[in-house]
Design a protein around this motif. Sequence first.
Motif, PDB file in Angstrom:
ATOM      1  N   THR A  52       0.838  -1.203   0.000  1.00 17.74           N
ATOM      2  CA  THR A  52       0.000   0.000   0.000  1.00 17.74           C
ATOM      3  C   THR A  52       0.873   1.252   0.000  1.00 17.74           C
ATOM      4  N   ASP A  53       1.910   1.223   0.813  1.00 14.17           N
ATOM      5  CA  ASP A  53       2.852   2.354   0.867  1.00 14.17           C
ATOM      6  C   ASP A  53       3.536   2.554  -0.486  1.00 14.17           C
ATOM      7  N   GLN A  54       3.946   1.461  -1.123  1.00 18.48           N
ATOM      8  CA  GLN A  54       4.610   1.555  -2.423  1.00 18.48           C
ATOM      9  C   GLN A  54       3.665   2.106  -3.482  1.00 18.48           C
ATOM     10  N   THR A  55       2.419   1.612  -3.484  1.00 20.97           N
ATOM     11  CA  THR A  55       1.437   2.084  -4.462  1.00 20.97           C
ATOM     12  C   THR A  55       1.150   3.570  -4.272  1.00 20.97           C
ATOM     13  N   PHE A  56       1.049   3.991  -3.020  1.00 17.93           N
ATOM     14  CA  PHE A  56       0.786   5.405  -2.747  1.00 17.93           C
ATOM     15  C   PHE A  56       1.934   6.288  -3.233  1.00 17.93           C
ATOM     16  N   ARG A  57       3.183   5.839  -3.003  1.00 17.68           N
ATOM     17  CA  ARG A  57       4.337   6.612  -3.461  1.00 17.68           C
ATOM     18  C   ARG A  57       4.354   6.720  -4.988  1.00 17.68           C
ATOM     19  N   ASN A  58       4.048   5.597  -5.675  1.00 11.86           N
ATOM     20  CA  ASN A  58       4.031   5.621  -7.141  1.00 11.86           C
ATOM     21  C   ASN A  58       2.960   6.581  -7.661  1.00 11.86           C
ATOM     22  N   MET A  59       1.805   6.598  -7.002  1.00 11.66           N
ATOM     23  CA  MET A  59       0.727   7.484  -7.445  1.00 11.66           C
ATOM     24  C   MET A  59       1.127   8.951  -7.249  1.00 11.66           C
ATOM     25  N   MET A  60       1.739   9.260  -6.121  1.00 12.07           N
ATOM     26  CA  MET A  60       2.124  10.642  -5.855  1.00 12.07           C
ATOM     27  C   MET A  60       3.193  11.115  -6.834  1.00 12.07           C
ATOM     28  N   GLU A  61       4.091  10.206  -7.253  1.00 11.21           N
ATOM     29  CA  GLU A  61       5.117  10.587  -8.238  1.00 11.21           C
ATOM     30  C   GLU A  61       4.490  10.965  -9.568  1.00 11.21           C
ATOM     31  N   GLN A  62       3.362  10.360  -9.915  1.00 11.41           N
ATOM     32  CA  GLN A  62       2.684  10.713 -11.161  1.00 11.41           C
ATOM     33  C   GLN A  62       2.139  12.141 -11.115  1.00 11.41           C
ATOM     34  N   PHE A  63       1.905  12.643  -9.914  1.00 12.57           N
ATOM     35  CA  PHE A  63       1.449  14.029  -9.759  1.00 12.57           C
ATOM     36  C   PHE A  63       2.607  14.970  -9.441  1.00 12.57           C
ATOM     37  N   GLY A  64       3.854  14.504  -9.593  1.00  5.51           N
ATOM     38  CA  GLY A  64       5.014  15.346  -9.388  1.00  5.51           C
ATOM     39  C   GLY A  64       5.416  15.513  -7.946  1.00  5.51           C
ATOM     40  N   ILE A  65       4.957  14.670  -7.058  1.00  2.00           N
ATOM     41  CA  ILE A  65       5.303  14.762  -5.639  1.00  2.00           C
ATOM     42  C   ILE A  65       6.166  13.560  -5.274  1.00  2.00           C
ATOM     43  N   THR A  66       7.364  13.821  -4.770  1.00  2.00           N
ATOM     44  CA  THR A  66       8.286  12.755  -4.399  1.00  2.00           C
ATOM     45  C   THR A  66       8.373  12.653  -2.884  1.00  2.00           C
ATOM     46  N   ILE A  67       8.164  11.429  -2.382  1.00  2.00           N
ATOM     47  CA  ILE A  67       8.250  11.176  -0.940  1.00  2.00           C
ATOM     48  C   ILE A  67       9.566  10.457  -0.665  1.00  2.00           C
ATOM     49  N   ALA A  68      10.355  10.986   0.253  1.00  4.57           N
ATOM     50  CA  ALA A  68      11.651  10.400   0.566  1.00  4.57           C
ATOM     51  C   ALA A  68      11.488   8.980   1.083  1.00  4.57           C
ATOM     52  N   ASP A  69      12.509   8.152   0.813  1.00  3.13           N
ATOM     53  CA  ASP A  69      12.445   6.752   1.218  1.00  3.13           C
ATOM     54  C   ASP A  69      12.379   6.597   2.724  1.00  3.13           C
ATOM     55  N   ASP A  70      12.995   7.512   3.471  1.00  8.28           N
ATOM     56  CA  ASP A  70      12.999   7.396   4.927  1.00  8.28           C
ATOM     57  C   ASP A  70      11.822   8.117   5.578  1.00  8.28           C
ATOM     58  N   GLU A  71      10.920   8.617   4.761  1.00 10.82           N
ATOM     59  CA  GLU A  71       9.762   9.336   5.293  1.00 10.82           C
ATOM     60  C   GLU A  71       8.547   8.408   5.335  1.00 10.82           C
ATOM     61  N   ASP A  72       7.872   8.364   6.475  1.00 13.54           N
ATOM     62  CA  ASP A  72       6.685   7.534   6.649  1.00 13.54           C
ATOM     63  C   ASP A  72       5.444   8.360   6.357  1.00 13.54           C
ATOM     64  N   PRO A  73       4.697   8.032   5.284  1.00  7.37           N
ATOM     65  CA  PRO A  73       3.504   8.829   4.959  1.00  7.37           C
ATOM     66  C   PRO A  73       2.339   8.614   5.918  1.00  7.37           C
ATOM     67  N   LYS A  74       2.432   7.594   6.784  1.00  4.13           N
ATOM     68  CA  LYS A  74       1.382   7.325   7.784  1.00  4.13           C
ATOM     69  C   LYS A  74       0.009   7.213   7.125  1.00  4.13           C
ATOM     70  N   LEU A  75      -0.170   6.149   6.381  1.00  3.78           N
ATOM     71  CA  LEU A  75      -1.381   5.970   5.571  1.00  3.78           C
ATOM     72  C   LEU A  75      -2.504   5.323   6.376  1.00  3.78           C
ATOM     73  N   ALA A  76      -2.981   5.985   7.390  1.00  6.08           N
ATOM     74  CA  ALA A  76      -4.084   5.423   8.178  1.00  6.08           C
ATOM     75  C   ALA A  76      -5.426   5.519   7.451  1.00  6.08           C
ATOM     76  N   ASN A  77      -5.501   6.388   6.449  1.00  8.71           N
ATOM     77  CA  ASN A  77      -6.772   6.605   5.745  1.00  8.71           C
ATOM     78  C   ASN A  77      -6.781   6.025   4.339  1.00  8.71           C
ATOM     79  N   VAL A  78      -5.796   5.183   4.011  1.00  6.18           N
ATOM     80  CA  VAL A  78      -5.670   4.619   2.668  1.00  6.18           C
ATOM     81  C   VAL A  78      -5.634   3.096   2.764  1.00  6.18           C
TER      82      VAL A  78
END
Length: 368
Positions: A61-87
């Motif tokens: 789920t975390d990987q899929t979310f990161r890939n989706m955000m990259e398509q919108f031009g937003i890059t999430i660092a590898d050491d950053e936890d997006p805390k996907l409690a709502n996804v």
Amino acid sequence: MKTLAITRTLSITLLLCLSASFGFADRIKDLASVQGVRSNQLVGYGLVVGLDGTGDKSDFTDQTFRNMMEQFGITIADDEDPKLANVAAVSVHATLPAFSKPGQEIDITVSSLGNADSLRGGSLLLTPLRGADGNVYAVAQGSMIVSGFGAEGADGSSIQVNIESTGRIPNGATVERAVPTSFSQGDHLTFNLHRPDFTTAKRMAETITDLLGPDSAYAVDATSIRVTAPRDANQRVSFLSVLENLEVTPGEESAKVIINSRTGTIVVGKHVAIEPVAITHGDLTVTIQNDLTAAQPEGFSAGETVVVPDTDIAIAQENSPMFLFGPTVTLNDLVNAVNEVGAAPGDLMAILEALKSAGALKAELIII
């Protein structure tokens, strides 16, 4: 006891009524389908967002979310936890009906793939739905309807009604590609029976031949009936509209006894017969009761007090009469005899299995 006997009689008589065949005619559209005219299954993978802290914590789920955000031009660092409690990562599946055209809408079902607690209140993001050939045939998106409900108290107690990890979106996918069919090709159409039967296939071919003329239809086997059809698509639609409303009397089913050992349901077919046989069925009950008694040493001896088991064994056997079935036993005779014995479903299963093993039951015994 009398009420129980009446209930058994009514239940077995009901099975008799349900299994009897009265020779009613059915429409061809209810008996068969046109070869090549079929639905197709679609499946996809996507994300549900907007959950109230009930999302999953899976790595994919975390990987899929990161890939989706990259398509919108937003890059999430590898050491950053997006805390996907709502996804939540979900699978999406749907059935694409025959002749579906681009722009039409179909229903979809969304199911959680990870450890999400609930999908209630979530919205599915744009998800392509693919067929078995890998091509995208529909695109899904929308807010879900989740029928499940759950609640949990502070002390850990909880209650749940239905399933919260699955939901549906009516008209949630838009068809993007039509599935090619062979409906308008060739000089023939083939009907495939839902339940293969030589008699039904023969009668269907004869019914169509009576309407269209000699050599217009013939039975290929117990399943398929081939019919000469016009090549023009418009004429073929009108042609099928006439044929599918023709009435055919299907052939009677072979003799069968179906037993559902999990629910205790027994269905006896119309043509079931029994050869001459005598049957008795009783219950043997063995009761073992252990009582512990204390054995004291005699007088003032130096012995010790010990515990001695006292076992009482009792055997009780129910006296059951023996019933004789004659050579002309019909289904009605069998039902009446079973009602007279007052056998429970479990006892009747044992009797039927024993009859089949003895070769006296002239029917196929199916256990599901």
